[in-house]
Enzyme design. Structure first.
Site, PDB file in Angstrom:
ATOM      1  N   GLN A  93       2.385  -6.114  -3.038  1.00 20.46           N
ATOM      2  CA  GLN A  93       2.642  -6.123  -1.593  1.00 20.46           C
ATOM      3  C   GLN A  93       3.928  -5.318  -1.318  1.00 20.46           C
ATOM      4  O   GLN A  93       4.250  -4.432  -2.087  1.00 20.46           O
ATOM      5  CB  GLN A  93       2.725  -7.542  -1.009  1.00 20.46           C
ATOM      6  N   GLY A 129      -3.715  -4.551  -4.426  1.00 14.21           N
ATOM      7  CA  GLY A 129      -4.714  -3.547  -4.791  1.00 14.21           C
ATOM      8  C   GLY A 129      -3.980  -2.312  -5.250  1.00 14.21           C
ATOM      9  O   GLY A 129      -3.389  -1.627  -4.443  1.00 14.21           O
ATOM     10  N   HIS A 130      -3.971  -2.086  -6.556  1.00 15.43           N
ATOM     11  CA  HIS A 130      -3.221  -0.949  -7.086  1.00 15.43           C
ATOM     12  C   HIS A 130      -4.179   0.090  -7.642  1.00 15.43           C
ATOM     13  O   HIS A 130      -4.961  -0.196  -8.539  1.00 15.43           O
ATOM     14  CB  HIS A 130      -2.234  -1.431  -8.157  1.00 15.43           C
ATOM     15  N   ASP A 154       0.810  -1.226   0.000  1.00 17.97           N
ATOM     16  CA  ASP A 154       0.000   0.000   0.000  1.00 17.97           C
ATOM     17  C   ASP A 154       0.844   1.277   0.000  1.00 17.97           C
ATOM     18  O   ASP A 154       0.425   2.297   0.526  1.00 17.97           O
ATOM     19  CB  ASP A 154      -0.961   0.051   1.205  1.00 17.97           C
ATOM     20  N   LYS A 169       2.331   2.284  -4.987  1.00 13.40           N
ATOM     21  CA  LYS A 169       3.139   1.841  -6.132  1.00 13.40           C
ATOM     22  C   LYS A 169       2.400   2.043  -7.447  1.00 13.40           C
ATOM     23  O   LYS A 169       3.008   2.332  -8.459  1.00 13.40           O
ATOM     24  CB  LYS A 169       3.481   0.350  -6.009  1.00 13.40           C
TER      25      LYS A 169
HETATM   26  P1  IMP Z   1      -2.471 -12.889   1.850  1.00 15.21           P
HETATM   27  O1  IMP Z   1      -1.490 -12.359   0.864  1.00 15.21           O
HETATM   28  O2  IMP Z   1      -3.898 -12.677   1.434  1.00 15.21           O
HETATM   29  O3  IMP Z   1      -2.197 -14.306   2.229  1.00 15.21           O
HETATM   30  O4  IMP Z   1      -2.315 -12.047   3.203  1.00 15.21           O
HETATM   31  C1  IMP Z   1      -1.166 -12.140   4.012  1.00 15.21           C
HETATM   32  C2  IMP Z   1      -0.809 -10.776   4.609  1.00 15.21           C
HETATM   33  O5  IMP Z   1      -0.408  -9.888   3.574  1.00 15.21           O
HETATM   34  C3  IMP Z   1      -1.986 -10.067   5.314  1.00 15.21           C
HETATM   35  O6  IMP Z   1      -1.466  -9.332   6.398  1.00 15.21           O
HETATM   36  C4  IMP Z   1      -2.517  -9.115   4.263  1.00 15.21           C
HETATM   37  O7  IMP Z   1      -3.180  -8.005   4.831  1.00 15.21           O
HETATM   38  C5  IMP Z   1      -1.212  -8.713   3.594  1.00 15.21           C
HETATM   39  N1  IMP Z   1      -1.397  -8.277   2.202  1.00 15.21           N
HETATM   40  C6  IMP Z   1      -1.557  -9.058   1.124  1.00 15.21           C
HETATM   41  N2  IMP Z   1      -1.644  -8.309   0.010  1.00 15.21           N
HETATM   42  C7  IMP Z   1      -1.511  -7.035   0.395  1.00 15.21           C
HETATM   43  C8  IMP Z   1      -1.469  -5.791  -0.315  1.00 15.21           C
HETATM   44  O8  IMP Z   1      -1.547  -5.725  -1.541  1.00 15.21           O
HETATM   45  N3  IMP Z   1      -1.312  -4.673   0.446  1.00 15.21           N
HETATM   46  C9  IMP Z   1      -1.163  -4.731   1.792  1.00 15.21           C
HETATM   47  N4  IMP Z   1      -1.183  -5.859   2.487  1.00 15.21           N
HETATM   48  C10 IMP Z   1      -1.356  -7.011   1.796  1.00 15.21           C
END
Ligand code: IMP
Length: 429
Positions: free
Chosen positions: A225, A40-41, A13, A16
């Site tokens: 991420q 989420g971009h 977040d 990017k």
């Molecule tokens: P997962 O990727 O859904 O398995 O989530 C694992 C961890 O990564 C959690 O804490 C999510 O909130 C975090 N996470 C996954 N994708 C994003 C992202 O695009 N932005 C921020 N946090 C993310």
């Protein structure tokens, strides 16, 4: 051979999407190398706001070719929903403009069901996943029982594997988690009809990227991420299941390291985190609300994928130094500098205190953040509105000082800052 890498240095977040948008206006190929639709971009162009989860954000530039690399996990249902939403904004993105690696793994409804069941079973130790099935899909990949995009090329064999996969997931859902099972026939039929539509998009994307680079074309690798969510290098176990850092680019796209020209780390001017896990510079109360926003703007600190309010805090330079080191950053982009306007005082965390000792580096990496208290340096804030500024020299002296302190502490030059959500609200140095 210009390969540019843009990735997040925090917990995702970082903004990017908009930085990728700027760089991809000058690139020919835009490639995602890790993760799936957990990302989420947000890209704002004029009146339009695009929210992309799976497809590289650079696709909004009509001249680009988008790549979904082999390091990714692809949910076909999200892929087609995203294509439809791009179409409503008049962005044409068919198989001629988007290529999916045959080596990318597929996310199925069974992976999503397992993600939900695992999270529920963790009780108060929840990771706070996005619920998109990311962990279970990468688990299947690592245990060599995943479904790969290339499997779609043999329809009969694919259907057999899909049935076996859902039946196996049902056994786990039922026996291990006492969770509802999936209807094998119905779920397989619905899923297969979407998944098989991916076939025209399949390609050996590593070869495409290699050839483009050999011809001197610019390729932009778009990280999803952030560094602290990297499976190996992040705040384990509160991480995602992929390689989010620059090392992930090479295996995730099928390339060697030779073509790298730049590794740009995107950093928010403060710190945010979605989901659980330690956060030494976390703020609460009024200051947190001020940094988070109300949620009424697309750029407020609420998850793009889940809508959850993000945890917020002061910028943590111990973690940023770590991110610079593990990614080999060549430049920094600081986003949302405008959000700090009007705060009388700003704090930067230089080191931690623990057990009566001062720590500028974590002795055992960021997975062991518990019990470290942030040590701050206070800097004067600025009252000027930055949103209209486009030239470096016009930034207020206190803002320049804030940036200089970051640069000095991290040892990486700040190349640009963003001062608003719009494409044009960027100040290049
Ligand atoms: P997962 O990727 O859904 O398995 O989530 C694992 C961890 O990564 C959690 O804490 C999510 O909130 C975090 N996470 C996954 N994708 C994003 C992202 O695009 N932005 C921020 N946090 C993310």
């Amino acid at each position: 051979m210009p390969l540019q890498i843009i990735l997040g240095t925090q917990w995702g977040d970082e903004g990017k999407g908009r930085v990728v948008d700027l760089f991809s206006s000058r690139a020919e190929l835009v490639a995602r190398y890790n993760g799936g639709d957990n990302a989420g971009h947000t890209v704002t162009v004029g009146e339009q706001t695009f929210k992309l989860h799976l497809i590289p954000s650079g696709i909004v530039h009509p001249h680009t070719l988008g790549i979904l690399g082999g390091g990714m996990v692809v949910n076909p249902l999200t892929f087609f929903a995203e294509l439809d939403s791009l179409r409503t904004f008049d962005v044409a993105a068919g198989p001629e403009r988007l290529k999916i690696s045959h080596a990318a793994h597929l996310i199925t409804p069974a992976h999503k069901a397992l993600d939900a069941a695992q999270e529920a079973s963790r009780g108060s130790d929840k990771i706070g996943t996005t619920g998109r099935g990311i962990g279970p899909a990468y688990t299947d990949k690592a245990s060599r029982q995943g479904l790969r995009a290339g499997d779609l090329l043999d329809e009969a064999a694919f259907l057999e594997k899909l049935h076996a996969h859902i039946r196996a997931a049902n056994r786990v859902l039922d026996r291990l988690f006492q969770a509802p099972v999936l209807d094998v026939e119905r779920v397989s039929a619905e899923y297969a009809s979407a998944a098989l539509r991916l076939r025209p998009f399949l390609a050996d994307t590593g070869l495409l990227v290699h050839r483009a680079l050999a011809e001197g074309r610019t390729v932009l690798a778009e990280g999803a991420q952030g560094t602290l969510l990297d499976l190996d290098l992040g705040t384990y176990p509160f991480v995602t299941s992929s390689a989010t850092t620059s090392g992930g680019v090479f295996s995730g796209l099928g390339l060697g390291a030779r073509p790298v020209e730049a590794v740009i780390g995107v950093t928010k001017a403060f710190q945010t985190r979605v989901g659980s896990g330690p956060f030494p510079t976390e703020l609460d109360g009024e200051m947190a609300e001020r940094l988070r926003g109300t949620g009424s703007n697309p750029w407020d600190e609420f998850g793009t994928t889940t809508g959850r309010p993000r945890r917020v805090g002061w910028l943590d330079l111990v973690l940023l130094r770590y991110a610079a080191r593990v990614n080999g950053l060549t430049g920094l982009v600081i986003t949302k500098l405008d959000v700090l306007s009007g705060l009388p005082e700003l704090r930067l965390c230089y080191a931690y205190q623990r057990g009566g000792e001062r720590w500028e580096e974590l002795p055992y990496g960021p997975a062991d953040l518990d019990g470290y208290a942030a040590e701050y340096e206070d800097l004067p804030g600025w009252s000027e509105d930055l949103t209209g500024i486009r030239r470096w020299a016009e930034l207020p002296a206190a803002a320049l000082r804030y940036l200089e302190r970051i640069e000095a502490a991290v040892g990486v030059p700040v190349r640009m800052v963003s001062v608003g959500p719009e494409r044009s609200q960027i100040v290049e140095r």
